[in-house]
Scaffold this motif. Structure first.
Motif, PDB file in Angstrom:
ATOM      1  N   ASN A   1      -1.285  32.012  17.741  1.00  0.00           N
ATOM      2  CA  ASN A   1      -2.058  31.165  18.832  1.00  0.00           C
ATOM      3  C   ASN A   1      -2.970  32.440  19.597  1.00  0.00           C
ATOM      4  O   ASN A   1      -2.063  32.509  20.198  1.00  0.00           O
ATOM      5  CB  ASN A   1      -1.337  30.108  18.814  1.00  0.00           C
TER       6      ASN A   1
ATOM      7  N   LEU B   1      -4.133  30.567  22.443  1.00  0.00           N
ATOM      8  CA  LEU B   1      -3.482  30.997  23.543  1.00  0.00           C
ATOM      9  C   LEU B   1      -2.070  30.837  24.033  1.00  0.00           C
ATOM     10  O   LEU B   1      -2.162  31.576  24.888  1.00  0.00           O
ATOM     11  CB  LEU B   1      -3.051  29.265  23.886  1.00  0.00           C
ATOM     12  N   ILE B   2      -1.302  31.237  23.311  1.00  0.00           N
ATOM     13  CA  ILE B   2      -0.373  31.481  22.975  1.00  0.00           C
ATOM     14  C   ILE B   2       0.734  33.172  23.781  1.00  0.00           C
ATOM     15  O   ILE B   2       1.328  33.439  24.520  1.00  0.00           O
ATOM     16  CB  ILE B   2       1.483  31.412  21.690  1.00  0.00           C
TER      17      ILE B   2
ATOM     18  N   TYR C   1      -0.927  33.297  27.018  1.00  0.00           N
ATOM     19  CA  TYR C   1      -0.285  32.880  28.186  1.00  0.00           C
ATOM     20  C   TYR C   1       0.988  33.674  27.971  1.00  0.00           C
ATOM     21  O   TYR C   1       1.442  34.705  29.372  1.00  0.00           O
ATOM     22  CB  TYR C   1       0.323  31.116  27.775  1.00  0.00           C
TER      23      TYR C   1
ATOM     24  N   TYR D   1     -10.609  30.324  28.445  1.00  0.00           N
ATOM     25  CA  TYR D   1      -9.902  30.020  28.622  1.00  0.00           C
ATOM     26  C   TYR D   1      -8.690  31.519  29.240  1.00  0.00           C
ATOM     27  O   TYR D   1      -7.939  31.528  29.791  1.00  0.00           O
ATOM     28  CB  TYR D   1      -8.845  29.688  27.162  1.00  0.00           C
TER      29      TYR D   1
ATOM     30  N   LYS E   1      -6.713  31.797  32.563  1.00  0.00           N
ATOM     31  CA  LYS E   1      -5.320  31.901  33.021  1.00  0.00           C
ATOM     32  C   LYS E   1      -5.044  33.351  32.789  1.00  0.00           C
ATOM     33  O   LYS E   1      -3.898  33.577  33.720  1.00  0.00           O
ATOM     34  CB  LYS E   1      -4.472  32.665  31.182  1.00  0.00           C
TER      35      LYS E   1
ATOM     36  N   ILE F   1      -0.486  23.079  22.330  1.00  0.00           N
ATOM     37  CA  ILE F   1      -0.649  24.153  22.807  1.00  0.00           C
ATOM     38  C   ILE F   1      -0.759  24.238  25.122  1.00  0.00           C
ATOM     39  O   ILE F   1      -0.821  24.309  25.230  1.00  0.00           O
ATOM     40  CB  ILE F   1      -0.281  25.774  22.061  1.00  0.00           C
ATOM     41  N   PHE F   2      -2.334  24.224  24.521  1.00  0.00           N
ATOM     42  CA  PHE F   2      -3.099  23.798  25.143  1.00  0.00           C
ATOM     43  C   PHE F   2      -2.790  22.710  26.194  1.00  0.00           C
ATOM     44  O   PHE F   2      -2.542  24.064  27.239  1.00  0.00           O
ATOM     45  CB  PHE F   2      -4.670  23.956  25.039  1.00  0.00           C
TER      46      PHE F   2
ATOM     47  N   THR G   1       0.068  24.511  28.199  1.00  0.00           N
ATOM     48  CA  THR G   1      -0.393  25.442  28.970  1.00  0.00           C
ATOM     49  C   THR G   1      -0.954  24.967  30.279  1.00  0.00           C
ATOM     50  O   THR G   1      -1.233  26.082  31.042  1.00  0.00           O
ATOM     51  CB  THR G   1      -1.265  26.923  28.538  1.00  0.00           C
ATOM     52  N   LYS G   2      -1.276  24.096  30.518  1.00  0.00           N
ATOM     53  CA  LYS G   2      -2.119  23.620  31.908  1.00  0.00           C
ATOM     54  C   LYS G   2      -1.193  23.643  33.123  1.00  0.00           C
ATOM     55  O   LYS G   2      -1.163  23.758  33.702  1.00  0.00           O
ATOM     56  CB  LYS G   2      -2.789  21.929  31.426  1.00  0.00           C
ATOM     57  N   ARG G   3      -0.042  22.648  32.301  1.00  0.00           N
ATOM     58  CA  ARG G   3       1.195  22.924  33.268  1.00  0.00           C
ATOM     59  C   ARG G   3       1.582  24.586  32.517  1.00  0.00           C
ATOM     60  O   ARG G   3       1.625  25.454  32.798  1.00  0.00           O
ATOM     61  CB  ARG G   3       1.736  21.685  33.090  1.00  0.00           C
ATOM     62  N   ARG G   4       3.131  24.793  32.666  1.00  0.00           N
ATOM     63  CA  ARG G   4       4.085  25.440  32.679  1.00  0.00           C
ATOM     64  C   ARG G   4       4.483  25.629  31.497  1.00  0.00           C
ATOM     65  O   ARG G   4       4.591  23.943  30.843  1.00  0.00           O
ATOM     66  CB  ARG G   4       5.573  25.165  34.029  1.00  0.00           C
ATOM     67  N   VAL G   5       4.749  26.298  30.411  1.00  0.00           N
ATOM     68  CA  VAL G   5       4.963  25.895  29.023  1.00  0.00           C
ATOM     69  C   VAL G   5       6.133  26.322  29.216  1.00  0.00           C
ATOM     70  O   VAL G   5       6.671  27.843  29.777  1.00  0.00           O
ATOM     71  CB  VAL G   5       4.126  27.629  28.248  1.00  0.00           C
TER      72      VAL G   5
END
Lengths: 276, 268
Positions: A105, A107-108, A111, A214, A218, B223-224, B227-231
């Motif tokens: 993914n 997103l991950i 991150y 995104y 981030k 997941i989105f 990730t807006k907060r803390r993962v």
């Protein structure tokens, strides 16, 4: 008998054509409809006029998109060429290794980059541990571009690699026989012959880079808004669908112009190669 | 030159795998930090299997991927057969151009345009809360369709039309001829299209983000929102498991391919 069976065969496409009209063509008309109306559904040009305030964001997005595409090309071409020199087994392993991260993914993965680059992140913790001053990396344009290159660069490698790997070895050998050194073989033979791959690579990197959201939120800390972020905000936080539609419309036209421009470099027929 | 090549490929791969190595490492972290490693523990994996919402999202994602890829495969294969029979002309090129749109267009525009269509329909018919599983399924089928059509069409092109005629001369009805001659010959293209549709659907975030409602969450959407907060590292644990699953699948795929080539070699 034959006539009727071919009519039947053509009718097979009917459900898809209906689907296509409702869910591919109509939604695009909807974008135009919302862009030219206000919340009550009356015709207005105010959403188009309001675009003026977003010119800076458009320019920044295009600029970041161009930088990302150029960096991806500089990284991807040597990589594609280097692996194409090895055995077929090595080539397929390398391409697989390059693509495996893309299955995770995005997103991950983004991150995770945030954790690597942040002020208390892995790189800075390591730097502090060996007595160096921390470097500010997160929330900079560089971090945003790094994230975009990371996510989209493999789409540059694939088409270039597929062109280079199909190249006739004899041509390269002929060039060497005729006195080209290694560098000249690349610049005079390999590079010009891989133009179709480079062109589709440029489109495949530039389109997602310009429209991404995104990544910039981030890795840029919200300081470097791109078109994608602006559209997302109109639809998911400010609920101004009309303004969001007009920004989307401009983005769509921008991409269309860009693709038409890129297409002038290649001559594909209507059912040109499938991506990936 | 050779060492430079090797060094360069190694560098690229390190770049590609750096964030993945980081998330695998921190999925085993004792504390909930995702940047300071304080000790080995499996607690995030245990946490993951107790996180009902994430498991539900995983289940939703799989259901959606299976349904959307099957529907897209049926619709798309039928469409490819129909398009293949059409004469080259304006109708055919219009259809092919529109088919290419979802592949070429930016995901965010595709997502937004579908959302606007759904919202428009909802306002006309006065439906509230239209965004949900149904709209998400429609969206996924829509972006899967071009991939199915474009992997089946080349197979149909390669197919010798005389074969179908021969089957009919030998007594098959057109439908039987289709089942016994056309389908087996295009099956590999159909399967490629279906697998591609399945993986695209599994991984899609951007289009789903605009076409879905609050009550149906897929894994990328989950997941989105996290990730807006803390993962917390349980997301890392989940990603590690997915990564391992992908590796195993790819290795199995490679091994079976090797066997096949071995058999072919032996036959020669």
């Amino acid at each position: 008998m034959k006539k009727s069976s071919s009519l039947w065969a053509r009718l097979c496409a009917a459900p898809y054509i209906v689907w296509m009209i409702i869910f591919i063509a109509a939604p695009l008309l909807m974008v135009a409809y919302y862009a030219f109306t206000d919340a009550a559904g009356n015709f207005t040009l105010k959403n188009i006029v309001a675009l003026d305030g977003y010119a800076g964001i458009f320019i920044r997005s295009i600029w970041y998109g161009i930088i990302t595409t150029i960096i991806s090309l500089i990284i991807a071409f040597p990589f594609a060429y280097a692996i194409s020199q090895k055995s077929t087994k090595y080539q397929s392993t390398m391409i697989m290794l390059l693509m495996v991260p893309m299955w995770m993914n995005f997103l991950i993965r983004t991150y995770s980059w945030m954790n690597i680059l942040s002020d208390n992140g892995i790189i800075n913790t390591a730097l502090k541990a060996i007595g160096f001053a921390p470097i500010e990396m997160i929330n900079t344009p560089g971090a945003v571009i790094l994230g975009m290159v990371y996510n989209f660069m493999p789409y540059m490698v694939l088409p270039i690699y597929s062109v280079i790997s199909k190249m006739d070895r004899n041509i390269i050998e002929a060039a060497q026989d005729l006195g080209c050194n290694k560098l000249k073989v690349i610049t005079r033979v390999v590079l010009p012959m891989s133009v179709p791959g480079i062109v589709s690579g440029i489109t495949m990197v530039f389109v997602p880079s310009v429209s991404t959201f995104y990544i910039s939120q981030k890795l840029g800390g919200g300081k470097y808004d791109l078109i994608g972020d602006t559209i997302e905000r109109q639809f998911q936080t400010s609920y101004n669908y009309n303004l969001g539609a007009s920004i989307s419309l401009v983005l769509m036209i921008l991409l269309l112009v860009c693709m038409a421009f890129m297409n002038t470099f290649t001559s594909d027929d209507e059912e040109g190669g499938i991506v990936i | 030159m050779k060492t430079i090549n090797k060094l360069y490929t190694a560098l690229i791969l390190i770049f590609m795998y750096a964030p993945i190595a980081v998330l695998i490492l921190f999925s085993f972290n004792e504390s909930n930090s995702t940047s300071v490693f304080s000790g080995f523990s499996l607690k995030w994996y245990i946490e993951l299997f107790n996180d009902g919402e994430t498991l539900k999202a995983l289940y939703n994602t799989l259901i959606l991927a299976v349904l959307s890829s099957v529907i897209a495969t049926i619709l798309g294969t039928a469409a490819a057969v129909g398009i293949d029979y059409m004469k080259k002309g304006p109708l055919r090129s219009i259809i092919m151009t529109i088919t290419n749109i979802p592949m070429m267009n930016a995901d965010i525009v595709t997502g937004v345009s579908l959302m606007l269509l759904f919202v428009f329909i909802a306002t006309i018919f006065g439906i509230s809360g239209i965004l949900g599983f149904g709209t998400l399924l429609i969206a996924h089928v829509t972006f899967n369709l071009p991939y199915v059509i474009l992997s089946v069409l080349p197979k149909l092109k390669q197919l010798d039309p005389h074969l179908t005629e021969a089957a009919q001369d030998l007594g098959c009805t057109p439908f039987q001829a289709f089942l016994k001659v056309v389908i087996p010959n295009i099956l590999s293209g159909v399967l490629t299209g279906m697998i591609m549709a399945f993986t695209l659907s599994l991984d899609d975030f951007v289009i789903s983000y605009f076409a879905s409602g609050p009550e149906f969450q897929t894994l990328p959407l989950r997941i989105f929102s996290m990730t807006k907060r803390r993962v917390t590292p349980d997301m890392y644990a989940l990603s590690t498991l997915i990564f391992v699953a992908i590796l195993i699948l790819l290795l199995l795929n490679n091994l079976t391919k090797k066997d096949e080539s071995g058999v072919k070699g032996a036959k020669k």
